[in-house]
Every structure is written in structure tokens, then in C-alpha cells.
Scaffold this motif. Sequence first.
Motif, PDB file in Angstrom:
ATOM      1  N   ASP A 181       0.853  -1.187   0.000  1.00 27.33           N
ATOM      2  CA  ASP A 181       0.000   0.000   0.000  1.00 27.33           C
ATOM      3  C   ASP A 181       0.894   1.243   0.000  1.00 27.33           C
ATOM      4  N   ILE A 182       0.964   1.904  -1.167  1.00 33.53           N
ATOM      5  CA  ILE A 182       1.812   3.098  -1.275  1.00 33.53           C
ATOM      6  C   ILE A 182       0.927   4.335  -1.134  1.00 33.53           C
ATOM      7  N   THR A 183       1.199   5.157  -0.123  1.00 33.94           N
ATOM      8  CA  THR A 183       0.490   6.434   0.004  1.00 33.94           C
ATOM      9  C   THR A 183       1.547   7.542  -0.137  1.00 33.94           C
ATOM     10  N   PRO A 184       1.114   8.804  -0.295  1.00 35.11           N
ATOM     11  CA  PRO A 184       2.119   9.853  -0.479  1.00 35.11           C
ATOM     12  C   PRO A 184       3.129   9.921   0.670  1.00 35.11           C
ATOM     13  N   SER A 227       7.388   6.683   2.415  1.00 36.02           N
ATOM     14  CA  SER A 227       7.457   6.511   0.953  1.00 36.02           C
ATOM     15  C   SER A 227       8.571   7.394   0.405  1.00 36.02           C
ATOM     16  N   ASP A 228       9.423   6.805  -0.402  1.00 35.64           N
ATOM     17  CA  ASP A 228      10.499   7.591  -1.010  1.00 35.64           C
ATOM     18  C   ASP A 228      10.021   8.113  -2.357  1.00 35.64           C
ATOM     19  N   PRO A 229      10.067   9.439  -2.555  1.00 34.75           N
ATOM     20  CA  PRO A 229       9.578   9.977  -3.829  1.00 34.75           C
ATOM     21  C   PRO A 229      10.414   9.546  -5.034  1.00 34.75           C
ATOM     22  N   ALA A 285      12.382   3.874  -3.877  1.00 34.71           N
ATOM     23  CA  ALA A 285      11.106   3.346  -3.364  1.00 34.71           C
ATOM     24  C   ALA A 285      10.949   1.883  -3.746  1.00 34.71           C
ATOM     25  N   ILE A 286      11.222   1.568  -4.993  1.00 34.84           N
ATOM     26  CA  ILE A 286      11.001   0.197  -5.462  1.00 34.84           C
ATOM     27  C   ILE A 286      12.018  -0.755  -4.829  1.00 34.84           C
ATOM     28  N   ALA A 287      13.244  -0.275  -4.591  1.00 32.41           N
ATOM     29  CA  ALA A 287      14.257  -1.136  -3.958  1.00 32.41           C
ATOM     30  C   ALA A 287      13.814  -1.504  -2.550  1.00 32.41           C
ATOM     31  N   GLN A 288      13.268  -0.530  -1.827  1.00 31.51           N
ATOM     32  CA  GLN A 288      12.782  -0.778  -0.459  1.00 31.51           C
ATOM     33  C   GLN A 288      11.622  -1.772  -0.459  1.00 31.51           C
ATOM     34  N   ILE A 289      10.703  -1.560  -1.417  1.00 31.48           N
ATOM     35  CA  ILE A 289       9.519  -2.432  -1.496  1.00 31.48           C
ATOM     36  C   ILE A 289       9.953  -3.854  -1.840  1.00 31.48           C
ATOM     37  N   VAL A 290      10.792  -3.984  -2.859  1.00 32.72           N
ATOM     38  CA  VAL A 290      11.229  -5.316  -3.292  1.00 32.72           C
ATOM     39  C   VAL A 290      11.957  -6.033  -2.155  1.00 32.72           C
ATOM     40  N   ASP A 291      12.788  -5.323  -1.443  1.00 33.10           N
ATOM     41  CA  ASP A 291      13.535  -5.890  -0.333  1.00 33.10           C
ATOM     42  C   ASP A 291      12.573  -6.446   0.732  1.00 33.10           C
ATOM     43  N   MET A 335      -2.545  -3.301 -18.520  1.00 34.43           N
ATOM     44  CA  MET A 335      -1.106  -3.494 -18.740  1.00 34.43           C
ATOM     45  C   MET A 335      -0.341  -3.591 -17.414  1.00 34.43           C
ATOM     46  N   SER A 336      -1.059  -3.484 -16.278  1.00 35.79           N
ATOM     47  CA  SER A 336      -0.400  -3.423 -14.960  1.00 35.79           C
ATOM     48  C   SER A 336       0.711  -2.368 -14.948  1.00 35.79           C
ATOM     49  N   ARG A 337       0.408  -1.227 -15.512  1.00 35.89           N
ATOM     50  CA  ARG A 337       1.420  -0.187 -15.679  1.00 35.89           C
ATOM     51  C   ARG A 337       0.947   1.099 -14.995  1.00 35.89           C
ATOM     52  N   VAL A 338       1.860   1.775 -14.326  1.00 31.06           N
ATOM     53  CA  VAL A 338       1.525   3.049 -13.706  1.00 31.06           C
ATOM     54  C   VAL A 338       1.661   4.135 -14.761  1.00 31.06           C
ATOM     55  N   ILE A 339       0.578   4.885 -14.956  1.00 30.27           N
ATOM     56  CA  ILE A 339       0.644   5.959 -15.953  1.00 30.27           C
ATOM     57  C   ILE A 339       1.220   7.228 -15.319  1.00 30.27           C
ATOM     58  N   TYR A 340       0.684   7.568 -14.142  1.00 30.53           N
ATOM     59  CA  TYR A 340       1.154   8.804 -13.501  1.00 30.53           C
ATOM     60  C   TYR A 340       0.805   8.810 -12.016  1.00 30.53           C
ATOM     61  N   VAL A 341       1.793   9.088 -11.183  1.00 25.87           N
ATOM     62  CA  VAL A 341       1.547   9.319  -9.756  1.00 25.87           C
ATOM     63  C   VAL A 341       1.938  10.769  -9.471  1.00 25.87           C
ATOM     64  N   PRO A 342       0.939  11.655  -9.336  1.00 26.89           N
ATOM     65  CA  PRO A 342       1.254  13.092  -9.250  1.00 26.89           C
ATOM     66  C   PRO A 342       2.140  13.461  -8.062  1.00 26.89           C
ATOM     67  N   TYR A 343       1.962  12.804  -6.906  1.00 24.08           N
ATOM     68  CA  TYR A 343       2.733  13.195  -5.709  1.00 24.08           C
ATOM     69  C   TYR A 343       4.238  13.038  -5.913  1.00 24.08           C
ATOM     70  N   PHE A 344       4.605  11.980  -6.663  1.00 24.04           N
ATOM     71  CA  PHE A 344       6.038  11.702  -6.833  1.00 24.04           C
ATOM     72  C   PHE A 344       6.511  11.995  -8.258  1.00 24.04           C
TER      73      PHE A 344
END
Length: 398
Positions: free
Chosen positions: A94-97, A119-121, A126-132, A160-169
Motif C-alpha cells: 500500500d503506497i500512500t504519499p 514513501s520515497d519519492p 522506493a522500489i528497492a525498499q519495497i522489493v527488499d 497493462m499493470s502499468r503506472v501511468i502517472y503518480v502526481p505526488y512523486f
Amino acid sequence: MRRIDLKRAQAARAGTIRDINRQIVLNYVREREPISRAEIARETALQRSTVSTIVDALQTDGLIEEIGAGESTGGRRPTLLRIRTSGVMAIGVDITPSQTTVAVSNLAGRVLELERFPSDPQFKKAIAQIVDCVQKMVSKYQGSIEAIGVSLPGLVDTTMSRVIYVPYFKWRDIEIAKIISEATGLRVSVENDANASALAELWFGRPEVSHVRDFIMVLVGEGIGTGIVFDGRIYKGKYSAAGEFGHMIIAHKGPVACSCGNYDCWEAFSSERAALARYRQMAQRTHDTRLRDFGELIERALAGERAAENALLETAHYLGIGISNLIVGFSPEAVVVGGRITRAWPLVADALGETVERSIRRGLPSARIRASTLGDPPTLMGALSLVLANKFASVPAV
Ligand SMILES: [Zn+2]
């Protein structure tokens, strides 16, 4: 996403009937547990032998289990069944701003373990932390993790399981599912936070929400998101981009900028950030306005601090204006509000209702406005539902 509809299920094509019957039985166990084979047969009008065959298969697959004998209604005491709470597990991200939560739950949605970090912007960090964190949990629950669900505050193309845009980051065009999947070898689903929360209400909410066919989930956090449920399914629109009502124009110049940069959006008037900005304005002469977070503003309001109360009430007023617009446009049976603001429900519910009451619909039965039944935050349950709901749906949820 589709819930099991028994009437429609009757007319299912022969090739899929076995799968649908399996889902019907699984759902009966989920919603009515503990329940016996005889009760399932009686309530679903399936043959007793069909129910037994399906129950055997579901037990073999580790989805349900026997928990001993129930009350006798004359003959032998029936064996009761329930959803198996060990075995199949889900991971929710669960990623929040402000923070990211990674959790493991069982098939019934009970969280067994969670880890939370800011959450790391920067996407790579961010993804390295999540994957770990995910990898640690995957190795701890070796072989039991079914899949991973990711909820995030942005536009997601779920086909496509693809993120189009996350405005906060300012994250754009990111194949987050692919990256996590390659690192873990597990299936990964990604969904917008409000849609994921709506899905969680559908499958794991209390009956006053989960039994409603048409409702709108309004997720109040650092921003505002909406998940629209029509006829028991999430409405996504083209490119999965529906529900961006956080950016509808509500009035002129809110107390904070919306995540899109505009000051006139619903989010600029009704988000947690808007409430905090109002409080700072209202309380600057009388109180220490340094707050830990929005949760502390709620604590102060509930403790009777006038400025905190007023900041929340004014925010609820604008939240009500947006909800009123949604009700006028969609005529849903219910509007479900999720997020920390629900902790102050006794305080804000009237302010929300009053604005809606003043709309054109006077005379029509009003849509019920409810606090989310998922607990706080609903987005974590949303992330888990992306995995769990698929186990109960005849058609994949995402
Ligand atoms: Zn906006």
C-alpha cells in the motif's frame, strides 16, 4: 470484476459451469462460515453430490477446511466448513504519499504481519525498499504466497499493470508490476488506491456496503480519490482512468494546491492537507499549530478544541459539496467515505449530510453516506483484495 450472481450463474455456458459452481460454493463458505455441505446444497440448489465433489476439490487445493461437527437436525451431526486461514497467503503493498505498508494476510483478509516505512519519492529507491521487504516476506512464508497486490495514489492502466502517472512523486510510465514480479517470481496486480479500496469494500466490507450493487468510494487522504462501483463491478472507463473526481472544480482557490497544481479542485478543498491548512489559519493566534499529522488534528477536534473542530467541519462541508455532485450525477445507493477522517465520523457526518440534503434530489430517498467498514487505512485492505478477491471471483478482479 464480477461478483457471483446466482441467477446469471444458472445460465452459464456448460464449459464454465463447473468453475462457476466452485466459486458459488467457495463464496457460500466465505460469507456463511461455519456452514455444512447440506446447508450449501439447500441454499444453492446444487446437487448434494456436486457440492461434495466441489468441497473435496477445494479442500485439496487448501482453500477450505473442516472444523468439526455442528448441531444435529435429526440425523448425524453435520461437519462444518470454513475458509482455511493458513496455507494461502497474499502480500499487499500500500503506497500512500507519506508512507508505504507491506503486509501479509491470510485468505480471509486477516493481516498476519506488516512493515511500514516512509514513501520515497524517488522511484528507484522506493522500489528497492519495497522489493527488499516483499522478498523477506516471500522467503519467510515460503511457498504460501499466492500473489502480490499493489495500491497506489495515481493513474494505473490495469490492462497493462502499468503506472501511468503518480502526481505526488511525478512517477510516469512505470512498469511496477513487472519489476516486482521479476524480483519475486510472483504474479503482481496494480490498481489505483480508490478502486482497490472499493474492491475491498465489495468483497470484505460489512454487508451494509458489500451487498450494495451501486456505490461510490470516496477516499480522503493527502488527496481525494473515487472508486465507482456499478452493478457490483468497478467502473474503470477507457484506459482505466475513470474516477478522477478529485480534480473536479469545486470553488475558487482552496487552502492548498491540488496534487495537479490547481487550487480549484475538490482535493484542494477537502483533503487532509486542506483541513490542516485551515487549522493552521484558524488556530494561529490561540494554539500551537504544529501538528504531527492529520490524526492529531482529529484527536484535538474530538477533545473539543474549537479551531480543530471548525477546520474539520469546513473540510466536511466541501467534501459534502463534491459528494452531492456525485450523487446528483450517478444516483448511487450509497457513498462510502474512507480514510482517517472517518475517525471523526460522529463530528462530520451531519455536515456531510446537510450539504447533500440541500441538493436538487429533495424528495428522492437520499443515498446513504457511510464510513468505510474496512478499518484504517482501507487502502491496505485494497492492496490485499487485488489478490484475495481473485480467489473468490469467477472472472479475475483485475
Ligand atoms: Zn487537481
